[in-house]
Design an enzyme around this catalytic site. Structure first.
Site, mmCIF file in Angstrom:
data_model
loop_
_atom_site.group_PDB
_atom_site.id
_atom_site.type_symbol
_atom_site.label_atom_id
_atom_site.label_comp_id
_atom_site.label_asym_id
_atom_site.label_seq_id
_atom_site.Cartn_x
_atom_site.Cartn_y
_atom_site.Cartn_z
ATOM 1 C CD GLU A 1 6.413 3.388 3.765
ATOM 2 O OE1 GLU A 1 6.431 2.877 2.903
ATOM 3 O OE2 GLU A 1 5.647 4.034 4.586
ATOM 4 C CE LYS B 1 4.545 -1.347 1.019
ATOM 5 N NZ LYS B 1 3.748 0.154 1.192
ATOM 6 C CB CYS C 1 3.255 1.765 4.504
ATOM 7 S SG CYS C 1 1.943 2.782 4.562
#
Length: 547
Positions: free
Chosen positions: A293, A358, A417
């Protein structure tokens, strides 16, 4: 009750029960706090699961005493709340790490992750304890009541205001081990319900009822023993054979740059580290390379120089990388996204092969405070910057879970994440067609060097158990690994020797395991099991209840 507690049942445990039940005031709160803090070692990297027996049993016995107080609601709430504060403080101490990246600016606000966060999250446990107290009894029913309300509180914690399902009790079992395989049946919340019951069952051996009946008091322990034995036998059989490997080669790369240096050194040295690994390590056409990320501190897709360099060295391979990107809106402002992109050597000409934004954003870290709480804009300035500094006002969430399709890449579910904590993301993504694998990219450099990275990795592995899908994970300064569909680690990235001093670069190359059979949890029945078992526990509590 302080002077009137008389313990009956398993004689050897009587003095311990009386000692816990007679605690009052600050002594009770302090003991509950210590029990909660002790519980943290039940999770990664230690996985000393048996300590939950001590912690939960001690808490139940303390609630026995609290329930006898005239103001029992307050007494029960305070004990359970203090237990939660101790647990969340120790198990999530890493939340203070982002405040220490630039300590001269943010160290003064350490009270927020170290006091406000654990105290706030513990309110959920305190409320659950108070509700359990309303149905409390000296009989073995209190074990079922405790498990029911505690597990319901964990479900709320995982969903309220977006949720933060970190270190659910069901994840105490070593991922990939026999007992962890139960998550493939009903998911991690169902496993949490069973785990809380198993760990709290010994509390039923002693109570305050002035009557014989040790056999009745042993029934929860007997039931817990059967659950553990069956779970272990079934899980051991499930993982008896190694997973076959596919022909897909996955390459894990992490520059390992410390978070506090990432913006000081700039993008060029970091990109050079990745190019070095791409050119000096073993590779082959068709390899799928993974970067973490926010791998490089630039808007990768909108930086022509970075894209040109990657295109020049990527060759007949594919790169999956995390990056910040932006879109220009109609009023000439920009919306920023924390994204995963799939690119090949023609990216400079034709753009990315696939893109995922995300959608589960970290509160305060990625999602602006003004989007979470009233008057949040007034505290945004005192919080550490967003995951990427280009998005200081927060990221915009993506559309939701999806299976990502790209040329020369097996279809996969992408998670970035924080999203790797959510069972619902891979399950919902797979509803309209099953992917072949899971991809998790993360920046664990924010977690510091404590328990955080190990805990994050362990919880991510449960996504493979729940879905039966292998996982490739690459995390900056965390665990980069390939995991099979049973949660077992197949390959771990190893230190990259030529990294700059102070960096923790890692590299790994291996074949992706073949997916396991589709799990029960992936079907709707797996979700329903949690709620059906809550109803079952309510029935068992009613059946064994005595005033």
């Amino acid at each position: 009750m302080k002077d009137g507690v008389r313990s009956h049942g398993f004689t050897a445990l009587g003095p311990l029960h009386e000692a816990f039940a007679r605690l009052t005031g600050w002594a009770a709160a302090g003991t509950a706090f210590l029990l909660g803090a002790f519980s943290a070692v039940a999770f990664a990297p230690f996985h000393f699961s048996a300590v939950l027996v001590i912690s939960f049993t001690g808490l139940v016995w303390m609630l026995d005493g609290a329930r006898g107080h005239r103001r029992w609601g307050k007494a029960v709430f305070m004990r359970t709340w203090a237990f939660g504060v101790g647990f969340f403080l120790i198990s999530m101490h890493w939340t203070a790490a982002p405040f220490l990246v630039e300590p001269e600016k943010y160290a003064i606000f350490l009270w927020m992750p170290l006091i406000l966060l654990p105290a706030g999250m513990a309110l959920i446990w305190g409320a659950a304890g108070a509700m359990a107290g309303a149905f409390w009894s000296a009989s073995p029913s209190r074990v079922f009541v405790f498990a029911l309300f505690f597990s319901l509180a964990e479900f709320v914690r995982g969903h309220l205001f977006g949720g933060f399902p970190w270190n659910l009790p069901g994840t105490t079992w070593i991922p990939g081990g026999a007992l962890s395989q139960a998550a493939s049946i009903g998911g991690v919340y169902w496993l949490t319900l069973l785990t809380v019951f198993v760990m709290a069952a010994p509390a039923a051996l002693v109570d305050t009822r002035d009557m014989r009946g040790l056999a009745v008091r042993m029934m929860p322990v007997f039931g817990a023993g059967i659950l553990v034995a069956l779970g272990w036998a079934w899980g051991a059989q499930r993982i008896a054979e190694p997973s076959p490997l596919s022909d897909t080669q996955v390459v894990l790369m992490d520059s390992g740059v410390p978070q506090d240096q990432k913006w000081e050194v700039g993008p060029d040295p970091i990109l050079n580290e990745y190019i070095k690994m791409m050119t000096t390590e073993v590779g082959a056409p068709g390899d799928i390379i993974l970067w973490p990320e926010g791998a490089i501190p630039v808007n990768l897709l909108q930086d022509p120089n970075a894209i040109d360099i990657i295109d020049a060295y990527l060759g007949p391979r594919v790169l999956i990388a995390g990056t910040t990107r932006y879109e220009i809106t109609g009023d000439d402002s920009r919306d920023y996204f924390n994204s995963l992109t799939v690119i090949d050597q023609s990216a400079a000409r034709s753009g990315p092969l696939a893109l995922y934004d995300k959608h589960r954003l970290v509160p305060f870290g990625e999602l602006a405070a003004s989007e979470i709480i009233p008057f949040g804009r007034y505290i945004s300035g005192i919080l550490p910057g967003a995951m990427q500094r280009m998005a200081t006002d927060g990221f915009k969430p993506g559309p939701g879970p999806a299976v990502i399709y790209a040329d020369n890449v097996p279809p996969f579910v992408a998670m970035i994440c924080y999203e790797g904590l959510y069972s619902s993301i891979p399950r919902n993504a797979n509803l309209n067609g099953r992917a072949d694998w899971l991809v998790i990219i993360s920046n664990d450099a924010w977690f510091g060097g404590g328990m955080g990275p190990a805990q994050h990795y362990a919880q991510n592995r449960y996504r493979s158990i729940e879905t039966g899908l292998p996982m490739a994970r690459v995390a900056s300064r965390g665990a980069s690994a390939i995991v099979d569909g049973y949660g077992r680690e197949v390959l771990r990235g190893t230190p990259y020797a030529s990294a700059p001093e102070g960096w923790s670069a890692s590299y790994g190359r291996g074949r992706l395991p073949v997916p396991a059979e589709e799990t029960i949890y992936q079907h709707r029945i797996g979700i329903v099991l949690f709620w059906l078992n809550l109803c079952l526990f309510a029935g068992l509590a009613f059946a064994s209840w005595r005033r």
